[in-house]
Design a protein around this motif. Structure first.
Motif, PDB file in Angstrom:
ATOM      1  N   ALA A   1       0.864  -1.175   0.000  1.00  0.00           N
ATOM      2  CA  ALA A   1       0.000   0.000   0.000  1.00  0.00           C
ATOM      3  C   ALA A   1       0.896   1.218   0.000  1.00  0.00           C
ATOM      4  O   ALA A   1       1.919   1.250   0.687  1.00  0.00           O
ATOM      5  N   GLN A   2       0.539   2.192  -0.802  1.00  0.00           N
ATOM      6  CA  GLN A   2       1.339   3.413  -0.882  1.00  0.00           C
ATOM      7  C   GLN A   2       0.447   4.620  -0.640  1.00  0.00           C
ATOM      8  O   GLN A   2      -0.677   4.685  -1.125  1.00  0.00           O
ATOM      9  N   ASN A   3       0.998   5.563   0.099  1.00  0.00           N
ATOM     10  CA  ASN A   3       0.206   6.710   0.490  1.00  0.00           C
ATOM     11  C   ASN A   3       1.131   7.845   0.911  1.00  0.00           C
ATOM     12  O   ASN A   3       2.292   7.612   1.225  1.00  0.00           O
ATOM     13  N   ARG A   4       0.600   9.067   0.920  1.00  0.00           N
ATOM     14  CA  ARG A   4       1.351  10.162   1.528  1.00  0.00           C
ATOM     15  C   ARG A   4       1.332   9.956   3.032  1.00  0.00           C
ATOM     16  O   ARG A   4       0.323   9.522   3.576  1.00  0.00           O
ATOM     17  N   VAL A   5       2.440  10.280   3.699  1.00  0.00           N
ATOM     18  CA  VAL A   5       2.494   9.912   5.116  1.00  0.00           C
ATOM     19  C   VAL A   5       2.680  11.075   6.082  1.00  0.00           C
ATOM     20  O   VAL A   5       2.797  10.863   7.276  1.00  0.00           O
ATOM     21  N   GLU A   6       2.700  12.316   5.586  1.00  0.00           N
ATOM     22  CA  GLU A   6       2.938  13.443   6.504  1.00  0.00           C
ATOM     23  C   GLU A   6       1.948  13.455   7.660  1.00  0.00           C
ATOM     24  O   GLU A   6       2.335  13.553   8.829  1.00  0.00           O
ATOM     25  N   ASP A   7       0.662  13.332   7.331  1.00  0.00           N
ATOM     26  CA  ASP A   7      -0.382  13.383   8.362  1.00  0.00           C
ATOM     27  C   ASP A   7      -0.214  12.250   9.362  1.00  0.00           C
ATOM     28  O   ASP A   7      -0.328  12.419  10.562  1.00  0.00           O
ATOM     29  N   MET A   8       0.084  11.089   8.786  1.00  0.00           N
ATOM     30  CA  MET A   8       0.174   9.893   9.596  1.00  0.00           C
ATOM     31  C   MET A   8       1.326   9.966  10.590  1.00  0.00           C
ATOM     32  O   MET A   8       1.231   9.479  11.711  1.00  0.00           O
ATOM     33  N   LEU A   9       2.420  10.609  10.179  1.00  0.00           N
ATOM     34  CA  LEU A   9       3.584  10.686  11.050  1.00  0.00           C
ATOM     35  C   LEU A   9       3.358  11.663  12.199  1.00  0.00           C
ATOM     36  O   LEU A   9       4.037  11.611  13.209  1.00  0.00           O
ATOM     37  N   GLN A  10       2.383  12.555  12.016  1.00  0.00           N
ATOM     38  CA  GLN A  10       2.164  13.572  13.038  1.00  0.00           C
ATOM     39  C   GLN A  10       1.013  13.244  13.969  1.00  0.00           C
ATOM     40  O   GLN A  10       0.855  13.878  15.001  1.00  0.00           O
TER      41      GLN A  10
END
Lengths: 184, 186
Positions: free
Chosen positions: B149-158
């Motif tokens: 699965a690939q996704n943007r992760v900025e939100d997830m890391l915060q």
């Protein structure tokens, strides 16, 4: 811009899809280097050198058995079609090695709006994933690289689709090994 | 009811197509097509492999690893596989990678936000995360299925809550691509 109706969305999807398909098919380019003074008539047998452990740059392809087996089987098929025979590595005239790499590329050629390649509202760089497949032939007696061929092109959407990936591997391997010097 | 649903679906599709800013997860898999997956009954966590390394921000985050393992164990159990330590049929392995990627702004000037002259295309740098899940046959030691699965992760890391949601979605969507296992969940 007109509102995005479902019908419009479908039409533009189809248009984008067909454009994208033609673009990705057209962009496979192959090239090769051959060591000067190598006489390819002497090379009749092959085997694989130890597998590559360098990362490809794409986690989907690292240690991916399905990618690896497809590349190997196609390379073997193309080599055997050209008269090579697989023998134990100690007896092989050439050792084969491959490496795959994926990296993101930004293409700005389309930005030349003076040539009206693009309409004003859609003039932006083309960002895509470029995949490169290298195939090396090494002469084990001298440990010299005698030939390197590579194929590169956009792999956007390709790795996510196993059938498409396999057909792209087949195409790339066939095209790049077609550049091997003849043995006649 | 039916036209309403249809409207909702086309609306959702239109939003997916038009919306560049919405987080879009891409999920896919490779599989050994000649294999009968109904032979597998048990699974266990396999040893971590040496290559490639994950991202240190995720590797050192025990919550991240706990959530993934929990989501995978639940997902496989729902598909009729039992967690067994020692002699399991399948060994599970995962890794997460974060890489910098570039995109070019998707807000077309055609939308009328700005004129052509004062609105050059803006490159955007973002962090893309890839979660790879491998199923290895413990007898042959061969990879029999790989999902990702690939996704943007900025939100997830915060944000931990976002992370849990993204992981659950990623694992569930990946496992949905598994070939039919022994028992179909009721």
């Amino acid at each position: 811009m007109a509102p995005l109706t479902p019908r419009r969305a479908v039409v533009s999807l189809i248009a984008a899809g067909s454009l994208w398909l033609t673009a990705s098919c057209a962009t496979l380019t192959v090239n090769s280097y051959a060591a000067r003074g190598s006489d390819f008539r002497h090379y009749r047998t092959y085997n694989w050198s130890p597998p590559d452990t360098r990362p490809t740059g794409d986690p989907r392809l690292d240690n991916n058995r399905f990618f690896d087996e497809r590349v190997r089987s196609r390379v073997e098929k193309e080599l055997e079609r050209r008269g090579f025979t697989k023998t134990p590595p100690q007896q092989a005239d050439v050792l084969v090695h491959y490496h795959a790499n994926v990296s993101q590329e930004i293409d700005i050629r389309d930005l030349d709006s003076s040539r009206s390649y693009c309409a004003d509202y859609d003039c932006r760089p083309f960002v895509y994933d470029k995949g490169t497949l290298f195939v090396d032939l090494v002469e084990p007696r001298t440990n010299r690289l005698i030939w390197r061929g590579w194929a590169e092109g956009s792999v956007d959407g390709v790795i996510d689709n196993q059938d498409w990936m396999e057909s792209r591997i087949d195409e790339a391997v066939a095209k790049l090994l077609a550049r091997l010097p003849g043995r006649l | 009811m039916k036209p309403f649903l249809l409207k909702m679906t086309t609306g959702a599709i239109a939003i997916l197509i038009a919306g560049g800013c919405a987080a879009r997860m891409s999920v896919s898999s490779h599989v050994d097509r000649n294999l009968d997956f109904s032979q597998y009954r048990t699974f266990d966590w396999g040893p971590a492999d040496a290559l490639p390394t994950g991202d240190p921000r995720l590797d050192r985050d025990p919550d991240f690893n706990d959530h993934i393992q929990g989501a995978v164990e639940r997902g496989l159990a729902a598909r009729g596989l039992e967690l067994a330590s020692g002699r399991a049929d399948l060994l599970i392995h995962y890794h997460a990678v974060i890489s910098d990627r570039v995109d070019v702004n998707r807000f077309d000037r055609g939308f009328g936000y700005c004129g052509a002259a004062d609105c050059p295309p803006q490159p955007i740098r973002y962090e893309a995360g890839t979660l790879v899940l491998d199923l290895i046959d413990s007898r042959t030691n061969k990879l029999v299925w790989r999902g990702w699965a690939q996704n943007r992760v900025e939100d997830m890391l915060q944000n931990k809550d976002t992370m849990v949601k993204v992981i659950d979605q990623a694992v569930e969507e990946m496992l949905r691509q598994l070939p039919r296992m022994r028992r179909v969940p009721a």
